[in-house]
Design a protein around this motif. Sequence first.
Motif, short mmCIF file in Angstrom:
data_model
loop_
_atom_site.label_atom_id
_atom_site.label_comp_id
_atom_site.label_asym_id
_atom_site.label_seq_id
_atom_site.Cartn_x
_atom_site.Cartn_y
_atom_site.Cartn_z
N GLU A 34 0.81 -1.21 0.00
CA GLU A 34 0.00 0.00 0.00
C GLU A 34 0.84 1.27 0.00
OE1 GLU A 34 0.08 -1.70 4.21
OE2 GLU A 34 0.00 -2.41 2.14
N TYR A 66 -1.36 -10.54 3.02
CA TYR A 66 -2.52 -10.00 2.31
C TYR A 66 -3.43 -11.18 1.99
CZ TYR A 66 0.38 -5.84 1.98
OH TYR A 66 1.16 -4.75 2.30
N ASP A 69 -9.04 -11.97 -0.39
CA ASP A 69 -9.74 -10.88 -1.06
C ASP A 69 -8.76 -9.87 -1.66
OD1 ASP A 69 -12.09 -9.30 -1.72
OD2 ASP A 69 -11.46 -7.93 -0.13
N GLN A 70 -7.75 -9.49 -0.88
CA GLN A 70 -6.76 -8.52 -1.37
C GLN A 70 -5.89 -9.13 -2.46
OE1 GLN A 70 -5.28 -5.99 2.24
NE2 GLN A 70 -5.90 -7.98 3.05
N THR A 71 -5.52 -10.40 -2.28
CA THR A 71 -4.71 -11.09 -3.29
C THR A 71 -5.47 -11.20 -4.60
OG1 THR A 71 -3.53 -12.34 -1.59
CG2 THR A 71 -3.47 -13.23 -3.81
N MET A 73 -7.64 -9.12 -5.81
CA MET A 73 -7.59 -7.81 -6.49
C MET A 73 -6.26 -7.64 -7.22
SD MET A 73 -9.47 -4.99 -4.08
CE MET A 73 -8.58 -5.35 -2.58
N ILE A 174 -10.20 -3.42 -7.66
CA ILE A 174 -9.52 -2.32 -6.97
C ILE A 174 -9.98 -0.97 -7.50
CG2 ILE A 174 -7.48 -2.18 -8.49
CD1 ILE A 174 -5.82 -1.89 -5.84
N ARG A 177 -13.72 -0.37 -6.22
CA ARG A 177 -13.76 0.07 -4.83
C ARG A 177 -13.30 1.51 -4.67
NH1 ARG A 177 -11.97 -4.95 -0.85
NH2 ARG A 177 -13.11 -6.58 -1.96
N TYR A 193 -4.73 3.38 -1.44
CA TYR A 193 -4.25 2.01 -1.25
C TYR A 193 -4.29 1.62 0.22
CZ TYR A 193 -2.64 2.26 -6.08
OH TYR A 193 -2.60 2.40 -7.43
N ILE A 196 -7.67 0.42 1.07
CA ILE A 196 -8.10 -0.82 0.41
C ILE A 196 -7.28 -2.03 0.86
CG2 ILE A 196 -8.32 -1.98 -1.83
CD1 ILE A 196 -8.83 0.82 -3.04
N LEU A 197 -5.98 -1.83 1.03
CA LEU A 197 -5.08 -2.94 1.38
C LEU A 197 -4.71 -2.86 2.85
CD1 LEU A 197 -2.75 -2.81 -1.76
CD2 LEU A 197 -4.67 -4.36 -1.35
N HIS A 198 -5.02 -3.91 3.59
CA HIS A 198 -4.73 -3.96 5.03
C HIS A 198 -4.02 -5.27 5.35
CE1 HIS A 198 -7.44 -0.57 5.43
NE2 HIS A 198 -8.39 -1.26 4.81
#
Length: 767
Positions: A34, A66, A69-71, A73, A174, A177, A193, A196-198
């Motif tokens: 991020e 990550y 869900d994040q992967t 994206m 991505i 969102r 970012y 969105i990315l955590h």
Amino acid sequence: MPEDEGWKYEVIREGEEVILRIDCERLSRAPSLEDDPVYMSKVIDLLAEIGTATKIVLHQKRDYEYDLDQTAMLLEIAQAYVRLVRQKDLFSREALSRGGKCARLGDKQYTTLQNLFFRQLKEDPLGAYVHLKRLIRDERIQADKTILESDQECVRNYLGVLMYVLKNLDQLQIIVRAKPSLEGYKVGTRDLYREILHPIIKPDFMFTKLMGQFPQDGEEIDSYTIGENSEVTIFKFPHMVKNLYHLMPPEFRLTEEEYDLLDMARNVMAEHKPSKEEFTNPKRMRDVFYHVGRDLLDEIIHYQQLRVGSDMVDLLSKILVRYTVGFGLIEVLLQDEKIQDISVNSPAGRTPLFIVHSDHADCDTNIIPTRPEAESWASKLRMISGRPLDEANPILDTELRLEYATARISVITEPFDPTGLAFSFRRHRNKPWTLPLFMKHKMINPMGAGLLSFCIDGTRSMLIAGTRSSGKSSFLTAVMVEIMRRYRLLTLEDTLELPTDALREMGYNIQAMKVASALVRGSSEMSASDGIRSTLRLGDSSLIIGEVRSKEAISLYEAMRVGAAANVVAGTIHGDSPYGVYDRVVNDIGVPKTSFKATDLIIIANPIRSAGGIQRKRRITEITEVRKQWDNDPLLEGGFVDLMKYDARKDELVITDDLLNGESDTLKAIASNIPDFVGNWEAVWQNIELRAKTKEMQVAYAEKLSDMDLLEAPFTLQCNDQFHLVAEKVKKEMGVMEPKQILFEWETWLKRELKRRALEQGKRGPI
């Protein structure tokens, strides 16, 4: 493990998981997709190369994970990039110049698109999308200004290429969102970012993963601190009925130097594997590991000439114990007195821990235990309990005793749980509950407490019934605190939950006994039935049964009928009503109907839900006596008589007409053995009211002085002892149990005692 210019990575396959793990130890940049366009670009390259992944892990001191869900994206971006690369002829100089017809525009367009699609798309996909939209807008304006037909065709051709690429990017998750926030977006910034990315963060010395960032759409509704400065924040969400319990323990706020210290110390201590014998005395083992860890940390600090304060060394030593012989963040959660239950579902590593909170009911957490951690817990629990956990015995019931809490633990494994290990931790206070504490929490009111106090002094037998998580075991400990310390107590449990150690330290003559779990096959432990029968040979004692589960109930009623009822006999049982208890004891377990009559009182504890079903409160809903003049069905033949019953409008127990009019066989039986009360219902009633007033007064002074220690067992025992001493004194002096005089002298003692405590604590002010 492939390596590319310092980037070492591996693809790990665990069942359905495909994990892209990148070793960033040799890289000077902090790992963050991020925050860092270089990391994002490299990850997109690797995803494009390997083709699929369900999880991305960047490792540098800590794991930055990550999730699926994040992967997904990021994988979408990689796949879009691969599609564009395969169609690179669309963006070639030849295609953009249309065979030389648009040469004047082609070179500039080619350079722009090469930078946009093959560099910016990987480093900053949101920036690439915004840049592309602005290019399309500018080219449309340019097309309107262009006069020559040939130039217009060149611009239209270029616009067609841009629109094709926009169509490819427009549906990326991505982008979807981020769209609501893209107006006025400054290309190159990374703020979106971070929303969105955590990543879930896991330090090297831990197995547990923790989502450190606060949720973007959460509203903070509560916050407090527990243990060694662990921060708890509760969030609610606009479209969810369940809240989030967000924990930030001190181990996630350490410096890199402190992380290195813990890693080095843990690697050394990991060489010693505690034996089964050591686990039989967990407290001593933890003390040993604490002191060994502290000495080891001091040695490393001295060797490396570091400056670390004594308080920090103490904190690091406690953290070290948690992650060597302890249970990691489970132990931090157990420090929170507001947590009632902790659930760990299988398969480990997929879902967060769930908790039941006394103020906020069921909550998700930001903690995700991994499979190695679950396996480590299971091994430790086998050694602590001495009980098996395997295919033949896929269920394990045991307990964990820490200095600040006790937890009853149930573990299930294969084949009962086909996806691995699952755990349930039921938290109990190490300090016993008391009736005044339950009054403070409105589980029972003063008259209910006064009535039970009278019946306990009257050595009645009672069963505390309720559904799971209704508070019946905790309420049983409050009953134990009401028994005078002059009497001996015997406790019988298959999993040690009752605070026997604490009561022993407070002067109780108490003997704890542990029997075999009903779920364990072929155990060498004594059965519950044999354990109950053996108590009859241990002398005159009050008998406390942790939970009546099965055939031991037959032995319990035998004990009650042959003489144990000379003292208090109390236990817990599952059941939501007096008849539900009868049905379970007689019809399910097989106790004879006539034996069931040995029960004097049934106390029902049940959770009360709000109209919306979200809020849940624990309440005593019935105090019912069991009469003896019935033959077949106590419900039809008047065998159950409510003395107090819960009134939902008032949210408390109310006195029934039967109790108010003295129509209680139980109270008459107690009174018949006391000269001051025999045949004198008024005296009995006044004594119950007197007990209620003393407990109400105890709670009132605690709230007035903001000193909740006045409701804990040590001071409650002082209050109870003094009540009995004052009552005897007044009886001796006046010849009768004069309630007003007893209350006056008891309150005089209370004020004097509170003043003495205040002076000891250096406090001033009126009591």
